[in-house]
Design an enzyme around this catalytic site. Sequence first.
Site, PDB file in Angstrom:
ATOM      1  N   LEU A 237       0.863  -1.186   0.000  1.00 38.52           N
ATOM      2  CA  LEU A 237       0.000   0.000   0.000  1.00 38.52           C
ATOM      3  C   LEU A 237       0.900   1.237   0.000  1.00 38.52           C
ATOM      4  O   LEU A 237       1.150   1.872   1.017  1.00 38.52           O
ATOM      5  CB  LEU A 237      -0.928  -0.026   1.217  1.00 38.52           C
ATOM      6  CG  LEU A 237      -2.193   0.806   1.080  1.00 38.52           C
ATOM      7  CD1 LEU A 237      -3.099   0.256  -0.013  1.00 38.52           C
ATOM      8  CD2 LEU A 237      -2.956   0.864   2.385  1.00 38.52           C
ATOM      9  N   HIS A 238       1.351   1.602  -1.177  1.00 37.45           N
ATOM     10  CA  HIS A 238       2.404   2.604  -1.354  1.00 37.45           C
ATOM     11  C   HIS A 238       2.051   3.986  -0.773  1.00 37.45           C
ATOM     12  O   HIS A 238       2.738   4.515   0.073  1.00 37.45           O
ATOM     13  CB  HIS A 238       2.695   2.807  -2.843  1.00 37.45           C
ATOM     14  CG  HIS A 238       3.024   1.566  -3.601  1.00 37.45           C
ATOM     15  ND1 HIS A 238       4.269   0.964  -3.587  1.00 37.45           N
ATOM     16  CD2 HIS A 238       2.249   0.806  -4.424  1.00 37.45           C
ATOM     17  CE1 HIS A 238       4.248  -0.088  -4.374  1.00 37.45           C
ATOM     18  NE2 HIS A 238       3.053  -0.213  -4.897  1.00 37.45           N
TER      19      HIS A 238
END
Length: 309
Positions: A237-238
Site C-alpha cells: 500500500l504505497h
Amino acid sequence: MPTPLVLDCDPGHDDAIAILLAVADPAVDLRAVTTVAGNQTVEKCTLNARRVLSLAGAPSIPVARGAAQPLVRRLRIADDVHGQTGLDGPRFTDDPSVPQSPYSAHELLTDVLRTGPATIVATGALTNVARLLSEEPGLAPNITEIVWMGGSTGRGNIAPLAEANSAVDPEAADLVVRSGVPFTMCGLNVTHQALVTDEVLARLDRIGTPLARVCVEWMTFFASTYRELFGFVAPPLHDPVAVARVIDPAIVRCVEANLVVETQGEWTAGATVVDLDHYTGRPPNARIAVELDRAAFWDRIVDAITTLG
Ligand code: RIB
Ligand code: CA
C-alpha cells in the site's frame, strides 16, 4: 496544530486509502486534493478522488483536475494494476456527491499556497508540482515540504530501474528534485514494507462499516492484480506511507542522501539514483525513507477508516 496538507494524486487504490488517511487523521489538515494522470486518465482519477471524498463524507475538501499528460512524454497508464475505472472492485452507478472544483489543479494549488504554508504530498507523477514550481516560483517558500511516494533506492516496478510515478514523468521529477524545496522520497524500498496482509485485511473487515467494506473490496482487487502481475502474496500500500510521514515522522524513518533523477537514459529514464553510500561526493539534497513502523502505520490507517465510519 495540524499540518496543512495538499494531496496531489492519481487514484488508484493506494491513493484512495491515502486520501482517507489524510481526511481523518487529526495530525493533518487536508486543504485540497488535486489529480494527475498516471494510474488512469486524469478524468478517471478525478472521478475517483471525488468518489473517495464522497464516501469519506468530506464534501468541503475541493477536488481539482490536473495534468492530463506528462511534461514532455506520452502518458502510460496502469490500468493493468488498477483496472478500467482506476479504482476497480466495488461498482458504483451514481455520480459522487463531491463535485469537481471549477478551478484547475494549478489554480487550486496556487490558491492554497497563497493563503499560507502547506505541505504537498504527491502520490502520482510530479507533473502538477513541477508546473507549480516553474510558473509560480514565488510560492516555493510557502511549500513547507514535498513528500513524494515515488522512486526507489533499488529496482523499479514499471521498468527494471524505474518506479511508475517517476517513469511516467521523469522530467517533472527531475525539476522538482532540483528545485531546492525540501523533498522527501518514499520509494518502493520502503512502501514494499506496507503489505496488506491477510491480518491487515481482517483488521479492516472487523471495522464493519460500509466504508470499511468498500476498502476491503478495493484491497481485494488490488491484491488480485499484484498477485497476477508481480507474484506478490500481499499488495504494497504505497501512497499512505507518504501521508504517514507527514502525520508522524517517527512512523517513516528517513536518511539524508543525494538524489538525482535520470531523464536521458535510453533504458533507465525515471531511475531515482540515491547515493546512500556517498560514492559521488554530491551533497545530500533529499530525505530518503528507508524504514516503516508497520504497527504504527496500520494503526493509523485502521483508526482513520474507523473514524470516517
Ligand atoms: O509505483 C507505485 C505508485 O504508482 C503508487 O503511487 C501507485 O498509486 C501508482 O501511482
Ligand atoms: Ca498513486
